[in-house]
Every structure is written in structure tokens, then in C-alpha cells.
Design a protein around this motif. Structure first.
Motif, mmCIF file in Angstrom:
data_model
loop_
_atom_site.group_PDB
_atom_site.id
_atom_site.type_symbol
_atom_site.label_atom_id
_atom_site.label_comp_id
_atom_site.label_asym_id
_atom_site.label_seq_id
_atom_site.Cartn_x
_atom_site.Cartn_y
_atom_site.Cartn_z
ATOM 1 N N VAL A 15 45.637 -6.838 -29.118
ATOM 2 C CA VAL A 15 46.713 -6.614 -30.076
ATOM 3 C C VAL A 15 47.376 -7.933 -30.455
ATOM 4 C CG1 VAL A 15 48.359 -6.131 -28.213
ATOM 5 C CG2 VAL A 15 48.855 -5.342 -30.542
ATOM 6 N N LEU A 16 47.683 -8.072 -31.725
ATOM 7 C CA LEU A 16 48.490 -9.173 -32.236
ATOM 8 C C LEU A 16 49.874 -8.631 -32.546
ATOM 9 C CD1 LEU A 16 48.859 -12.082 -33.422
ATOM 10 C CD2 LEU A 16 48.115 -11.123 -35.622
ATOM 11 N N ILE A 17 50.915 -9.287 -32.021
ATOM 12 C CA ILE A 17 52.296 -8.871 -32.250
ATOM 13 C C ILE A 17 53.022 -9.999 -32.973
ATOM 14 C CG2 ILE A 17 54.469 -8.126 -31.197
ATOM 15 C CD1 ILE A 17 52.824 -7.225 -28.751
ATOM 16 N N HIS A 18 53.584 -9.703 -34.126
ATOM 17 C CA HIS A 18 54.397 -10.651 -34.883
ATOM 18 C C HIS A 18 55.852 -10.199 -34.873
ATOM 19 C CE1 HIS A 18 51.341 -12.882 -37.704
ATOM 20 N NE2 HIS A 18 51.233 -13.220 -36.443
ATOM 21 N N VAL A 19 56.770 -11.140 -34.688
ATOM 22 C CA VAL A 19 58.201 -10.833 -34.791
ATOM 23 C C VAL A 19 58.933 -12.104 -35.200
ATOM 24 C CG1 VAL A 19 58.851 -11.355 -32.384
ATOM 25 C CG2 VAL A 19 60.104 -9.592 -33.674
ATOM 26 N N GLY A 20 60.025 -11.952 -35.944
ATOM 27 C CA GLY A 20 60.838 -13.086 -36.340
ATOM 28 C C GLY A 20 61.866 -13.423 -35.276
ATOM 29 N N ARG B 182 54.969 -8.030 -23.009
ATOM 30 C CA ARG B 182 55.021 -8.131 -21.548
ATOM 31 C C ARG B 182 54.370 -6.912 -20.894
ATOM 32 N NH1 ARG B 182 60.292 -8.212 -20.966
ATOM 33 N NH2 ARG B 182 60.393 -10.453 -21.383
ATOM 34 N N LYS B 183 54.670 -5.716 -21.432
ATOM 35 C CA LYS B 183 54.107 -4.488 -20.863
ATOM 36 C C LYS B 183 52.591 -4.438 -21.093
ATOM 37 C CE LYS B 183 54.631 -0.417 -18.888
ATOM 38 N NZ LYS B 183 53.239 0.054 -18.806
ATOM 39 N N ALA B 184 52.160 -4.845 -22.268
ATOM 40 C CA ALA B 184 50.732 -4.833 -22.561
ATOM 41 C C ALA B 184 49.979 -5.734 -21.588
ATOM 42 C CB ALA B 184 50.486 -5.264 -24.005
ATOM 43 N N LYS B 185 50.473 -6.924 -21.390
ATOM 44 C CA LYS B 185 49.804 -7.857 -20.492
ATOM 45 C C LYS B 185 49.826 -7.346 -19.055
ATOM 46 C CE LYS B 185 50.485 -11.969 -23.320
ATOM 47 N NZ LYS B 185 51.347 -13.134 -23.621
ATOM 48 N N ALA B 186 50.938 -6.733 -18.642
ATOM 49 C CA ALA B 186 51.021 -6.187 -17.292
ATOM 50 C C ALA B 186 50.005 -5.079 -17.074
ATOM 51 C CB ALA B 186 52.430 -5.660 -17.032
ATOM 52 N N ASP B 187 49.644 -4.371 -18.159
ATOM 53 C CA ASP B 187 48.682 -3.267 -18.065
ATOM 54 C C ASP B 187 47.254 -3.713 -18.378
ATOM 55 O OD1 ASP B 187 50.728 -1.591 -17.342
ATOM 56 O OD2 ASP B 187 50.964 -0.678 -19.321
ATOM 57 N N GLN C 8 44.814 -7.416 -23.744
ATOM 58 C CA GLN C 8 44.808 -8.751 -24.340
ATOM 59 C C GLN C 8 45.822 -8.769 -25.490
ATOM 60 O OE1 GLN C 8 40.911 -10.259 -25.587
ATOM 61 N NE2 GLN C 8 41.906 -11.349 -27.261
ATOM 62 N N SER C 9 46.998 -9.320 -25.218
ATOM 63 C CA SER C 9 48.085 -9.310 -26.204
ATOM 64 C C SER C 9 48.415 -10.731 -26.638
ATOM 65 C CB SER C 9 49.339 -8.654 -25.604
ATOM 66 O OG SER C 9 50.394 -8.647 -26.541
ATOM 67 N N THR C 10 48.525 -10.915 -27.957
ATOM 68 C CA THR C 10 48.897 -12.207 -28.536
ATOM 69 C C THR C 10 50.235 -12.045 -29.240
ATOM 70 O OG1 THR C 10 46.569 -12.790 -28.877
ATOM 71 C CG2 THR C 10 48.216 -14.046 -30.112
ATOM 72 N N LEU C 11 51.270 -12.637 -28.692
ATOM 73 C CA LEU C 11 52.615 -12.570 -29.274
ATOM 74 C C LEU C 11 52.903 -13.851 -30.038
ATOM 75 C CD1 LEU C 11 55.526 -11.333 -29.514
ATOM 76 C CD2 LEU C 11 56.049 -12.582 -27.405
ATOM 77 N N GLU C 12 53.362 -13.709 -31.286
ATOM 78 C CA GLU C 12 53.768 -14.863 -32.084
ATOM 79 C C GLU C 12 55.171 -14.623 -32.628
ATOM 80 O OE1 GLU C 12 49.236 -16.030 -33.580
ATOM 81 O OE2 GLU C 12 50.791 -15.546 -35.068
ATOM 82 N N THR D 191 66.625 -8.221 -35.107
ATOM 83 C CA THR D 191 67.227 -7.289 -34.152
ATOM 84 C C THR D 191 66.168 -6.732 -33.209
ATOM 85 O OG1 THR D 191 68.915 -6.666 -35.775
ATOM 86 C CG2 THR D 191 68.547 -5.150 -33.954
ATOM 87 N N LEU D 192 64.956 -6.552 -33.703
ATOM 88 C CA LEU D 192 63.870 -5.983 -32.903
ATOM 89 C C LEU D 192 63.107 -7.040 -32.099
ATOM 90 C CD1 LEU D 192 62.387 -3.351 -35.392
ATOM 91 C CD2 LEU D 192 64.042 -3.004 -33.566
ATOM 92 N N HIS D 193 63.631 -8.248 -32.040
ATOM 93 C CA HIS D 193 62.969 -9.332 -31.314
ATOM 94 C C HIS D 193 62.588 -8.929 -29.897
ATOM 95 C CE1 HIS D 193 63.142 -12.886 -28.614
ATOM 96 N NE2 HIS D 193 62.517 -13.513 -29.608
ATOM 97 N N ASP D 194 63.526 -8.364 -29.158
ATOM 98 C CA ASP D 194 63.265 -8.056 -27.748
ATOM 99 C C ASP D 194 62.346 -6.861 -27.566
ATOM 100 O OD1 ASP D 194 64.931 -10.160 -27.272
ATOM 101 O OD2 ASP D 194 66.477 -9.029 -26.204
ATOM 102 N N ASP D 195 62.285 -5.964 -28.554
ATOM 103 C CA ASP D 195 61.295 -4.885 -28.500
ATOM 104 C C ASP D 195 59.892 -5.481 -28.460
ATOM 105 O OD1 ASP D 195 63.419 -3.107 -28.786
ATOM 106 O OD2 ASP D 195 62.332 -1.849 -30.210
ATOM 107 N N ALA D 196 59.648 -6.480 -29.317
ATOM 108 C CA ALA D 196 58.334 -7.113 -29.375
ATOM 109 C C ALA D 196 58.031 -7.878 -28.094
ATOM 110 C CB ALA D 196 58.260 -8.049 -30.587
ATOM 111 N N ILE D 197 59.027 -8.567 -27.572
ATOM 112 C CA ILE D 197 58.842 -9.319 -26.327
ATOM 113 C C ILE D 197 58.472 -8.360 -25.194
ATOM 114 C CG2 ILE D 197 59.955 -10.810 -24.632
ATOM 115 C CD1 ILE D 197 59.467 -12.141 -27.355
ATOM 116 N N ALA D 198 59.188 -7.239 -25.105
ATOM 117 C CA ALA D 198 58.939 -6.259 -24.038
ATOM 118 C C ALA D 198 57.575 -5.594 -24.211
ATOM 119 C CB ALA D 198 60.037 -5.200 -24.026
ATOM 120 N N LEU D 199 57.181 -5.336 -25.464
ATOM 121 C CA LEU D 199 55.874 -4.732 -25.713
ATOM 122 C C LEU D 199 54.762 -5.666 -25.257
ATOM 123 C CD1 LEU D 199 54.095 -2.494 -26.925
ATOM 124 C CD2 LEU D 199 54.349 -3.628 -29.153
#
Length: 297
Positions: free
Chosen positions: A230-235, A249-254, A257-261, A239-247
Motif C-alpha cells: 500500500v502507498l499512503i499519501h498525506v499532507g 504503523r498498523k500495516a507494518k506491524a501486521d 508492505q506500507s509506503t508512507l509519504e 487534520t487527518l495526518h495522524d490517521d495516516a501515520i497510525a494506518l
């Protein structure tokens, strides 16, 4: 000093913003979003189809490969939005990914609350499989509520025994219906689009009394084991910044393969403003690059 494109966009969005504390007038919000939509480029082919009982659109840019499909969920807080409001964005994603984009007009709240959107998401995926696409030929993407719906659809499809698609893309995902992460407060003033007061109203309309921590409503609380890359984009100012960060983190813990930008100073779903924002075009190009890499792997 002259405004940068993102500064100009932020100013315009603030000037057009309504009071997020006012009771939500759903019909008016839907009409406003339809009016603010950008026009799809002339070279994008738009084909209306019935997909698993839903109105949907195939969006194809020149060169789109017939054996690649993206199931794309539009944003709008599960309350507003349609293929019309996101047609221009979907067309450009088709261009950069060299794939056909299927955008379903999934059911919205309050008329069809949770879990209707998730049911429609899985139905759309099943429909693509029934058309002859293999899971490896399919990607799933979405923005805002559609970004959360991407993950909820994948979790539900996995639990129903369906094979996973090749990849997923979540743009500015709303993935926690509790609306309780820090950025809902710390970035509320900086975000010209998504306000805590307004998004909690949308959450209430969508949930209709359901538990906000239900994994299919808030996939940040789901077991994400077995989901595709999964690719995750957030600005950075969202306001939803931390939703993306938590997603992420949870993906990687499970084991996903998560790519956060995190894109500096970008507004909510900045990709949708590609006709007037250079970073919007760059974001779409990055989405296409990621998907092409996954299909080539």
C-alpha cells in the motif's frame, strides 16, 4: 511577496469554507461539491456501466492497458461526492498508471449508512473478478473516506476468502471514525478543508449508532494481515495526518508492505487540485509510478 500555488489554494479554500459547527445540510453540501468539480480532460474516455448493481464509470486515458484495472473510491466523508466530482482525478490516475479506472457510485449516508459502502466496495471488487480480471491485474485506490474504504474493503474481502489485489493506494485516508487522534486538534487551524467539528458530523451520519472502532468502519483498528502493498499519501498540515501515520504503523506491524509519504504543506487530497497545483500533478505521477512498479514486480 507573491503567493505560491499552495498558498493561493489554501487562501481560496478558506474563503469558500462554511462554518463546520453548523448542522450539516447534506443536499446543499452535495450540490456545492458537484459545482466545484474540475472538468475531465478531453482525451479521457468515460464509459458508464452497471457494476454489481451500481452505477459506475470506466475512465481510460490514451494507452491504458486493458489488463490493468483500478477500483477507485471517491472521497466525501461517506456523505457527499460522486464519480462526477472525482472524474478528473480518476482520469489522470488512469494516465499515469496506464490502467483503466473503475469508479463506482457507491451508496452514501445518511440514506445508506455503514456498512453499505464496504458492501459496495467488495461487490465492486467481485464484479471486476467476474469480468475476467485476475487479482494480480487489479489495484484498489481511494481518497479521504474513499482511502479508508480501500482498507475496509480489503479487510472484508480477505475475510470472505477472496484473493488480494496487486496493490492499494490511500490518499489522505480517513481511517479512524473516533476522530480522536492528536492532529484533529493540532492541525485543525492549519487545514482549510477538514475541520474536527465537521468531520465528526459526517462520522455520526455514516455510523448511525455503530461502534466507531468497528474494524470495517475504522480500519486502523483492524487486523491488516495479508493485505497487499500500500502507498499512503498525506499532507503535513492535514487534520487527518495522524490517521495516516497510525494506518502505516498498523500495516507494518501486521506485516504489510506500507509506503508512507508525508507531503510538506499539502492540503487534503491535493491531487484533486492538479489543474491548478503543480504538487497535485506530482502526487498523481507518484501514484502511477507506484502502481506500475507493483504490476511490474
Amino acid at each position: 511577496m507573491e503567493e505560491t500555488p499552495i498558498e493561493k489554494l489554501q487562501r481560496i479554500l478558506r474563503e469558500k469554507a462554511t462554518d463546520p459547527r453548523a448542522p450539516m445540510q447534506v443536499a446543499e453540501r452535495r450540490e456545492l461539491m458537484e459545482k466545484m468539480s474540475f472538468k475531465v480532460k478531453d482525451d479521457i474516455t468515460v464509459e458508464t456501466v452497471q457494476a454489481a448493481g451500481l452505477e459506475a464509470e470506466w475512465l481510460r486515458a490514451p494507452g491504458a492497458q486493458k489488463d490493468r484495472a483500478i477500483l477507485y473510491f471517491h472521497g466525501g466523508g461517506y456523505v457527499i461526492g460522486s464519480p462526477n466530482t472525482h472524474r478528473a482525478l480518476g482520469g489522470e490516475i488512469s494516465r499515469t498508471s496506464q490502467a483503466s479506472v473503475l469508479m463506482p457510485d457507491y451508496r452514501l449516508a445518511p440514506e445508506a449508512p455503514f456498512p453499505a459502502a464496504v458492501e459496495d466496495g467488495v461487490s465492486g471488487y467481485r464484479w471486476l473478478l467476474d469480468q475476467g480480471f485476475t487479482p494480480a491485474q487489479i489495484a484498489i485506490g481511494g481518497d479521504s473516506a474513499g482511502g479508508g474504504l480501500v482498507v475496509a474493503t480489503l479487510v472484508s474481502a480477505r475475510d470472505q476468502g477472496l484473493a488480494m489485489p496487486r496493490a492499494a493506494v490511500c490518499i489522505s485516508p480517513w481511517s479512524d471514525m473516533t476522530c480522536s487522534n492528536e492532529s484533529y486538534r493540532t492541525r485543525d487551524a492549519a487545514d482549510p478543508m477538514v475541520k474536527h467539528a465537521g468531520i465528526t458530523q459526517m462520522a455520526a451520519l455514516y455510523l448511525n449508532g455503530a461502534d466507531p472502532k468497528d474494524p470495517l468502519a475504522s480500519p486502523n483498528f483492524a487486523d491488516l494481515t495479508g493485505l497487499p502493498p500500500v502507498l499512503i499519501h498525506v499532507g503535513s498540515d492535514e487534520t487527518l495526518h495522524d490517521d495516516a501515520i497510525a494506518l502505516d504503523r498498523k500495516a507494518k506491524a501486521d506485516g504489510v508492505q506500507s509506503t508512507l509519504e508525508v507531503w510538506d504543506k499539502m492540503v487534503h487530497v491535493w491531487h484533486a487540485f492538479h489543474p491548478i497545483l503543480p504538487e497535485g500533478k506530482e502526487g498523481i505521477e507518484r501514484v502511477g509510478e507506484f502502481l506500475c512498479q507493483q504490476w511490474a514486480a
